[in-house]
Design an enzyme around this catalytic site. Structure first.
Site, PDB file in Angstrom:
ATOM      1  N   GLY A  89      50.954  34.004  30.301  1.00 52.81           N
ATOM      2  CA  GLY A  89      52.323  34.499  30.316  1.00 52.81           C
ATOM      3  C   GLY A  89      52.645  34.970  31.716  1.00 52.81           C
TER       4      GLY A  89
ATOM      5  N   GLN B 100      56.503  40.120  38.050  1.00 56.03           N
ATOM      6  CA  GLN B 100      55.337  39.558  38.729  1.00 56.03           C
ATOM      7  C   GLN B 100      55.734  38.574  39.822  1.00 56.03           C
ATOM      8  OE1 GLN B 100      53.191  38.529  34.860  1.00 56.03           O
ATOM      9  NE2 GLN B 100      51.520  38.939  36.305  1.00 56.03           N
TER      10      GLN B 100
ATOM     11  N   CYS C   8      45.092  39.187  34.297  1.00 59.48           N
ATOM     12  CA  CYS C   8      46.479  39.203  34.740  1.00 59.48           C
ATOM     13  C   CYS C   8      46.567  38.506  36.085  1.00 59.48           C
ATOM     14  CB  CYS C   8      46.948  40.653  34.860  1.00 59.48           C
ATOM     15  SG  CYS C   8      48.658  40.814  35.373  1.00 59.48           S
ATOM     16  N   LEU C   9      47.583  37.669  36.257  1.00 54.62           N
ATOM     17  CA  LEU C   9      47.739  36.967  37.531  1.00 54.62           C
ATOM     18  C   LEU C   9      47.990  37.939  38.682  1.00 54.62           C
ATOM     19  CD1 LEU C   9      49.891  33.889  36.439  1.00 54.62           C
ATOM     20  CD2 LEU C   9      47.411  34.035  36.731  1.00 54.62           C
TER      21      LEU C   9
ATOM     22  N   HIS D  77      51.346  42.495  26.439  1.00 53.80           N
ATOM     23  CA  HIS D  77      50.996  42.472  27.864  1.00 53.80           C
ATOM     24  C   HIS D  77      52.240  42.185  28.721  1.00 53.80           C
ATOM     25  CE1 HIS D  77      48.080  41.300  31.220  1.00 53.80           C
ATOM     26  NE2 HIS D  77      49.243  40.857  31.657  1.00 53.80           N
ATOM     27  N   GLU D  78      53.014  41.174  28.320  1.00 59.29           N
ATOM     28  CA  GLU D  78      54.179  40.774  29.137  1.00 59.29           C
ATOM     29  C   GLU D  78      55.303  41.794  29.056  1.00 59.29           C
ATOM     30  OE1 GLU D  78      53.584  38.602  31.220  1.00 59.29           O
ATOM     31  OE2 GLU D  78      51.799  37.764  30.253  1.00 59.29           O
TER      32      GLU D  78
ATOM     33  N   HIS E 267      54.705  44.650  31.300  1.00 53.66           N
ATOM     34  CA  HIS E 267      55.095  44.378  32.692  1.00 53.66           C
ATOM     35  C   HIS E 267      56.557  44.744  32.929  1.00 53.66           C
ATOM     36  CE1 HIS E 267      51.747  42.501  34.728  1.00 53.66           C
ATOM     37  NE2 HIS E 267      51.578  41.580  33.802  1.00 53.66           N
TER      38      HIS E 267
HETATM   39 ZN   LIG Z   1      49.932  40.341  33.581  1.00 53.28          ZN
END
Ligand SMILES: [Zn+2]
Length: 182
Positions: free
Chosen positions: A49, A54, A102-103, A144-145, A148
């Protein structure tokens, strides 16, 4: 389409509360192009995701997709889902521990508790209001998303920081040692 630059932990944009998208803007070329770029960026980096913060845009847009993902080889598949202005409501008090990455926190994994079932209400990229129930891994990715979009990164939710591991060490010392739930 374009691959966008991903903000890494420490960049203040990851700590910003994302602004809601005005529903009449969803059909604009700019928003539609941005969504396409987010999808391309998520796929390029094998993310499960990606939230708009991000990629340095604090607006309430996230994309989710889990296919055959080398970063999450055992994860169940989740179809491409574009969520705008999401609202997440837990449907149970029950939580489950699972590994997350996580990216924006490259090459790390940590164990995070997440609600096992949530209701997700959002607008899709056509502006339709959608309400669905998500469970297990899909519920985890949604939490998670949407975290963010509220300026929260998964490392904030790790209960036992001793689980925080680099990928190579995670594979070597944790896989098979601790049961994976994601
Ligand atoms: Zn993430």
């Amino acid at each position: 389409m374009a691959i966008l630059k991903v903000a890494r932990l420490g960049h203040p944009v990851l700590r910003q509360q994302a602004e809601p998208v005005v529903p009449t803007d969803i059909h604009s070329a700019g928003v539609q192009q941005f969504i396409d770029d987010m999808i391309e960026t998520m796929r390029e980096y094998d993310g499960a995701g990606l939230a708009a913060n991000q990629v340095h845009v604090p607006r309430q847009i996230a994309v989710i997709e889990v296919g055959k993902n080398p970063r999450y080889p055992d994860a169940p598949e989740v179809p491409l889902t574009v969520v705008i202005n999401p609202v997440v409501t837990p449907l149970t008090d029950e939580t489950e521990d699972g590994w997350e990455g996580c990216l924006s926190v490259p090459d790390m994994r940590g164990v995070v508790p997440r609600y096992m079932a949530v209701r997700l209400e959002y607008l899709d990229r056509e502006g339709n209001a959608i309400s669905l129930v998500a469970k297990d891994f899909f519920a985890r990715v949604i939490q998670h998303e949407t975290d963010h979009l509220n300026g929260i990164v998964y490392v904030d939710r790790i209960r036992d920081m001793r689980t925080l591991s680099h990928i190579a060490e995670w594979q070597r010392y944790w896989l098979g040692v601790r049961e994976q739930s994601d």
